[in-house]
Design a protein around this motif. Sequence first.
Motif, short mmCIF file in Angstrom:
data_model
loop_
_atom_site.label_atom_id
_atom_site.label_comp_id
_atom_site.label_asym_id
_atom_site.label_seq_id
_atom_site.Cartn_x
_atom_site.Cartn_y
_atom_site.Cartn_z
N THR A 1 -9.83 -26.37 0.63
CA THR A 1 -9.23 -25.43 1.56
C THR A 1 -9.68 -24.03 1.21
O THR A 1 -9.89 -23.70 0.04
N ASP B 1 -4.83 -33.15 1.07
CA ASP B 1 -4.51 -32.00 0.22
C ASP B 1 -3.62 -32.40 -0.95
O ASP B 1 -2.94 -31.57 -1.55
N ASP C 1 -6.63 -29.81 8.27
CA ASP C 1 -5.53 -29.83 7.30
C ASP C 1 -4.22 -29.74 8.06
O ASP C 1 -3.49 -28.74 8.00
#
Length: 270
Positions: free
Chosen positions: A89, A75, A98
């Motif tokens: 996401t 991320d 995640d």
Amino acid sequence: INFTYQDDKANFYIGKLNPKFSYLWQERTKLGIWATDYAEEYANIGKLGVGFDAKFKLARFGNHQLSAAGYFQDDTDLNDSSITGRDLTNGEIGSASDTNNFASYALNLYGENEFLPFKPFYNLGYRHHESDVNLVGDEEAYTITLGGIILQLDEFKIRPIIEYTKLDNFNSFNNYFNSEFIASRQMPADSKYYNILVNFDYLNCHFLLSFYERELANEAGKFNDRLWEISAGYQFKNGINVKIGRKEEELSESYRAVSAGLMLSYRQAY
């Protein structure tokens, strides 16, 4: 960015990686124009982790490779893309894998047999994506791919490929339009993907007939999408590949779209 060690029997890697899980999405430059559109949605890409490939031979049963990796979703800014929306996401609820730890993992087994006339190959994959947010549960997925040459007459070949993938609580999806494309589907969903392709090759010419189906089921209901493709192409000796094609896509019982496309690609081996 990753570090890799390779030899004839094994590969080891750590850093940014695409853990091996399925087969078809990796063939996006070799098959048709839209052949991997659905397969790319469940491709296992954009992760940070560690993994290995173990290579082995089984006498007359050909070459095989067992792959395993532990990872989590990248991320960071390295995984963003303004053009394709690759920040994958799902809005503010996050997605499975995640987690910033190595609780997610994938196992994959690939094999091919060059000794048999029809050169069969297979791919088996499993992945578990851990979730640490309340609105998204753990995701599990299974995939199988079979292919080979069912007919060969001199330079003419018929090569079918079949890939089936089942994903429970699928939410770590990939697509170029991100959540805008499937907002109405209210992911996560239990999903099934069917990909059936038949390639006809003659010298540098190739022709493809294919069918793809996507099934999604969640609290909002059940959804089915289907796509049919017919395409033809020519591979020039300088690495340029030209393809033209037509696709028909059924997004609901009342909506069907027909498109035509032209693709130019270039491949160079070093």
